[in-house]
Design a protein around this motif. Structure first.
Motif, mmCIF file in Angstrom:
data_model
loop_
_atom_site.group_PDB
_atom_site.id
_atom_site.type_symbol
_atom_site.label_atom_id
_atom_site.label_comp_id
_atom_site.label_asym_id
_atom_site.label_seq_id
_atom_site.Cartn_x
_atom_site.Cartn_y
_atom_site.Cartn_z
ATOM 1 N N THR A 5 31.872 0.439 -50.281
ATOM 2 C CA THR A 5 30.533 0.839 -50.712
ATOM 3 C C THR A 5 30.625 2.038 -51.639
ATOM 4 O O THR A 5 31.530 2.877 -51.510
ATOM 5 C CB THR A 5 29.638 1.206 -49.511
ATOM 6 N N GLU A 6 29.678 2.147 -52.563
ATOM 7 C CA GLU A 6 29.698 3.243 -53.525
ATOM 8 C C GLU A 6 29.329 4.576 -52.878
ATOM 9 O O GLU A 6 29.701 5.635 -53.388
ATOM 10 C CB GLU A 6 28.717 2.942 -54.668
ATOM 11 N N HIS A 7 28.613 4.538 -51.762
ATOM 12 C CA HIS A 7 28.114 5.769 -51.160
ATOM 13 C C HIS A 7 29.105 6.390 -50.181
ATOM 14 O O HIS A 7 28.872 7.490 -49.684
ATOM 15 C CB HIS A 7 26.791 5.494 -50.446
ATOM 16 N N THR A 8 30.176 5.688 -49.876
ATOM 17 C CA THR A 8 31.168 6.214 -48.943
ATOM 18 C C THR A 8 32.501 6.347 -49.659
ATOM 19 O O THR A 8 33.177 5.350 -49.913
ATOM 20 C CB THR A 8 31.326 5.288 -47.722
ATOM 21 N N PRO A 9 32.907 7.580 -49.998
ATOM 22 C CA PRO A 9 34.132 7.777 -50.778
ATOM 23 C C PRO A 9 35.415 7.795 -49.947
ATOM 24 O O PRO A 9 36.474 8.113 -50.464
ATOM 25 C CB PRO A 9 33.907 9.144 -51.424
ATOM 26 N N THR A 10 35.314 7.484 -48.661
ATOM 27 C CA THR A 10 36.492 7.560 -47.791
ATOM 28 C C THR A 10 36.766 6.229 -47.096
ATOM 29 O O THR A 10 35.923 5.335 -47.061
ATOM 30 C CB THR A 10 36.294 8.643 -46.703
ATOM 31 N N GLY A 11 37.974 6.140 -46.544
ATOM 32 C CA GLY A 11 38.364 4.957 -45.781
ATOM 33 C C GLY A 11 39.332 5.376 -44.691
ATOM 34 O O GLY A 11 39.415 6.553 -44.327
#
Length: 383
Positions: A262-268
């Motif tokens: 998703t574009e709104h979550t910059p982490t994984g």
């Protein structure tokens, strides 16, 4: 008679150019090759001949020569410069090309001391081109040149050039698949080392820095940012009173990564399990002595751009903390290793010297300082 333009241009050809190809063989060459690399001959004899011929057909500068020697050494092959063998200029003048190559060869398999392969204890050695390439690129080159991009690429290209030559000569067809696997390591080495170098500079990353800051000074801004970038809600609500409940230092192997879609979550997520990074130290456990098959998989939050640089199999030695809400974060990264990291016992023999009898008299009641006097005499002799 003037030399042709072709002869002049070939004078500067090294054999290590990207699109270089060895000259096609004549029928006589093919017959000779068939005899030299006859599978009925011992492997040690065939590979020795192949190495000597490869060196004779390439123009080595000082850098490539040193790299190739270190690569051969890790494989148990002596490539050290020898004293003059007794052949004078007249002998060389009367010799043909192959005789000159044989007279001036420096690469020999077996019979060179305990630092190298010895045919009398061949049961203690195993032929594995892939493992030697892994150990050479992941340990020898890094300890020698750190993350020098040009040196690593030169080493990988040189070793691949040699392996291609071995395949072309069909010197050891019984190890063909193993040699092809070794070439594949050369193809990925430069990229992985670049990623490891960048990760070493960038980790632990913004998220983990935020988590650590929040546990130190209860920063409200840090809490808000942490909630925004967390890829998945924790088991308990994020609060200002988060605290560290355990801190552990250890080595971990990358099992996989899961980047946010998703574009709104910059982490994984970075998925790892405990492991051991071998260094050959006698007071530390070895990888084969530990069983982590039942170890729990640990998950760490990292930014997507950092996750993109991790490869399955990479190893990380780091300090990790667990929060009271169940989240793990990386406090500090001490070491990162490429996915093909391999430690070979032969590496410990780099500076080994065979023991020699000590002719100095031992200390005694009459001469208690004999050892110091002998050392002082040696130092004066060196001066």
């Amino acid at each position: 008679m003037a030399k042709s333009k072709t002869a002049k241009s070939r004078k500067h050809v090294t054999g290590f150019e990207e699109f270089y190809a060895d000259a096609p063989m004549t029928p006589a060459d093919a017959l000779e090759k068939k005899q030299i690399y006859d599978p009925a001959r011992p492997f040690a004899s065939r590979i020795e001949e192949c190495i000597q011929r490869f060196r004779a057909r390439r123009r080595f500068d000082s850098m490539r020569g040193a790299i190739f020697n270190k690569y051969l050494f890790l494989g148990g092959i002596d490539a050290s410069q020898r004293q003059f063998t007794g052949k004078d200029d007249a002998d060389l003048a009367e010799a043909d090309t192959e005789q000159i190559r044989s007279m001036t060869a420096v690469d020999f398999v077996g019979g060179s001391g305990t630092r190298f392969y010895d045919g009398s204890n061949s049961d203690e050695w195993e032929v594995d081109f892939e493992v030697v390439v892994k150990g050479f690129l992941s340990r020898t080159m890094i300890d020698w040149n750190m993350y020098d991009k040009e040196a690593i690429q030169t080493a990988a290209d040189l070793v691949k050039n040699f392996l291609n030559y071995v395949l072309m000569q069909d010197a050891c067809p019984e190890y063909r698949d193993n040699i092809i696997a070794a070439r594949a390591i050369c193809d990925i080495a430069a990229v992985e080392f670049r990623y490891v170098h960048e990760l070493t500079l960038e980790l632990p990353g913004p998220f983990n820095t935020l988590a650590r800051r929040l546990t130190l000074d209860q920063d409200l801004d840090a809490l808000v940012e942490l909630r925004r970038v967390l890829p998945q809600a924790p088991s308990e609500e994020l609060t200002k009173d988060m605290r560290v409940v355990s801190t552990t230092e250890g080595s971990f192997q990358v099992l996989g990564v899961k980047r946010s879609d998703t574009e709104h979550t910059p982490t994984g997520w970075l998925h790892v399990k405990p492991t051991i990074i071998a260094h050959g130290w006698g007071n530390l456990p070895r990888p084969e002595e530990a069983d982590f098959s039942d170890a729990e998989t640990l998950n760490f939050v990292l930014e997507n751009d950092l996750l993109a640089k991790f490869k399955i199999g990479m190893k990380i030695h780091m300090t990790v903390c667990k929060l009271n809400i169940g989240i793990l974060f990386i406090k500090e990264v001490h070491e990162i290793r490429v996915s093909f990291d391999t430690f070979l016992p032969q590496y410990l023999m780099t500076d080994w010297k065979d023991p020699v009898p000590n002719e100095r008299p031992p200390p005694s009641v009459e001469n208690p300082n004999s050892e110091e006097k002998a050392m002082g005499a040696d130092m004066k002799a060196e001066d």
